[in-house]
Design a protein around this motif. Structure first.
Motif, PDB file in Angstrom:
ATOM      1  N   PRO A   1      -7.327  -3.123  -0.584  1.00 39.74           N
ATOM      2  CA  PRO A   1      -6.548  -2.472   0.249  1.00 39.74           C
ATOM      3  C   PRO A   1      -6.310  -2.870   1.781  1.00 39.74           C
ATOM      4  CG  PRO A   1      -8.134  -0.974  -0.409  1.00 39.74           C
ATOM      5  CD  PRO A   1      -8.551  -2.282  -0.982  1.00 39.74           C
TER       6      PRO A   1
ATOM      7  N   LEU B   1      -7.150  -0.091  -6.538  1.00 40.46           N
ATOM      8  CA  LEU B   1      -6.750  -1.039  -5.226  1.00 40.46           C
ATOM      9  C   LEU B   1      -7.503  -2.450  -4.802  1.00 40.46           C
ATOM     10  CD1 LEU B   1      -6.238   1.962  -3.190  1.00 40.46           C
ATOM     11  CD2 LEU B   1      -4.449   1.062  -4.180  1.00 40.46           C
TER      12      LEU B   1
ATOM     13  N   THR C   1      -6.392   4.286   7.325  1.00 43.02           N
ATOM     14  CA  THR C   1      -6.136   4.060   6.026  1.00 43.02           C
ATOM     15  C   THR C   1      -7.473   4.334   5.175  1.00 43.02           C
ATOM     16  OG1 THR C   1      -5.012   1.883   6.349  1.00 43.02           O
ATOM     17  CG2 THR C   1      -5.771   2.321   3.993  1.00 43.02           C
TER      18      THR C   1
ATOM     19  N   LEU D   1       0.906  -1.116   0.003  1.00 42.16           N
ATOM     20  CA  LEU D   1      -0.120  -0.012  -0.098  1.00 42.16           C
ATOM     21  C   LEU D   1       0.812   1.239  -0.069  1.00 42.16           C
ATOM     22  CD1 LEU D   1      -2.873   0.008   2.569  1.00 42.16           C
ATOM     23  CD2 LEU D   1      -3.171   0.375  -0.110  1.00 42.16           C
TER      24      LEU D   1
END
Ligand SMILES: Nc1ncnc2c1ncn2[C@@H]1O[C@H](COP(=O)(O)OP(=O)(O)OP(=O)(O)O)[C@@H](O)[C@H]1O
Ligand SMILES: [Mg+2]
Length: 267
Positions: free
Chosen positions: A223, A220, A235, A206
């Motif tokens: 993720p 992504l 995040t 990441l």
């Protein structure tokens, strides 16, 4: 039988074995030649990837209309043809059952996979077949995919190229994820990539994807997979912030995303 005739017979027998041995080695040689020839022919029959010529300066929109992919003998991948639009900036969550085709869709979108396609995909109103996907991957997009083979190198080596000229380190939301008490990338720089835990590895991947910050789109695939809940929250905040100026497309089964992005259902 005398000793003399036995030793002559033995000599001839050995000679015969030698010949048989030679015949077999020629046969084995022929077989490996045949296999090598087959492999060479197979490699020569692989067509070069035909890439488009158009260069996209910034991804503004991705329009997907009646889209489907054929994997095996022309059978369509999706249960229902895919219709959706992604506009920049924005956060989009692609959802759907396991094996429905979410990852294959993203790989196909950026030319990492080139199956037979049906329907149309336009990026900024240009057909993706006419767009140079190599340049698109280099200049416009940063990706995170799950099943990419890992290089045998240290974390520092893995992120070195991307780290130069990055301003992300100054960003508070970024620091909260990657320089926190739960996880600090600086502490694992000397560790080997293939010796990290699954969660550590996910965070390094990441981190590396986010460092490519000149891009205008992030793709992504899962993720948050294997990330500690508190860090998941941070995040999410970082992704929300990124999606204010860029296009962020996420594949996730995680319900947390539904609250912060637009959902695209596959299947
Ligand atoms: N190159 C390929 N050749 C043949 N079949 C493939 C290929 N790539 C993917 N598939 C098949 O296509 C289907 C969709 O795979 P994909 O990885 O896109 O699913 P997914 O929706 O991402 O699933 P998950 O949520 O489990 O990650 C699967 O059945 C997979 O086996
Ligand atoms: Mg997948």
């Amino acid at each position: 039988m005398t000793v003399g005739s036995f030793s002559i017979l033995f000599q001839y027998f050995n000679q015969l074995l030698g010949e048989v041995d030679e015949i077999f080695s020629v046969l084995f040689g022929l077989e490996s030649f045949r296999v090598a020839k087959m492999r060479i022919n197979k490699l020569l029959s692989i067509k070069n990837e035909v890439d488009g010529k158009k260069i996209i300066s910034r991804i503004e929109s991705i329009y997907v209309h009646d889209f489907d992919i054929s994997l095996h003998r022309n059978s369509p991948l999706f249960v229902k043809k895919l219709n959706c639009t992604f506009s920049s900036p924005g956060l989009y969550i692609i959802k759907g059952k396991n094996g429905i085709g979410k990852s294959t869709f993203l790989r196909t979108l950026i030319g990492l996979y080139t199956p037979i396609k049906e329907g149309e995909v336009l990026i900024n109103n240009e057909n993706i077949d006419l767009i140079n996907k190599k340049k698109l991957r280099e200049n416009n997009i940063s990706c995170l995919f799950q099943d990419v083979p890992l290089p045998s190198c240290t974390v520092a080596e893995y992120i070195r190229d991307k780290h130069t000229n990055s301003n992300s380190d100054q960003n508070e939301a970024f620091k909260k994820v990657f320089y926190s008490s739960q996880f600090n990338i600086k502490r694992i720089l000397d560790r080997k990539m293939d010796e990290l835990s699954t969660g550590e590895l996910q965070l390094v991947k990441l981190y590396s994807a986010f460092l490519k910050e000149k891009v205008d789109c992030y793709l992504l695939d899962e993720p948050l997979a294997n990330i500690y809940p508190e860090l998941q929250y941070d995040t999410l905040n970082l992704l929300k912030q990124m999606a204010q100026t860029k296009l962020v497309i996420i594949i996730s089964h995680d319900l947390q995303f539904e609250k912060i992005g637009k959902t695209i259902k596959v299947g």
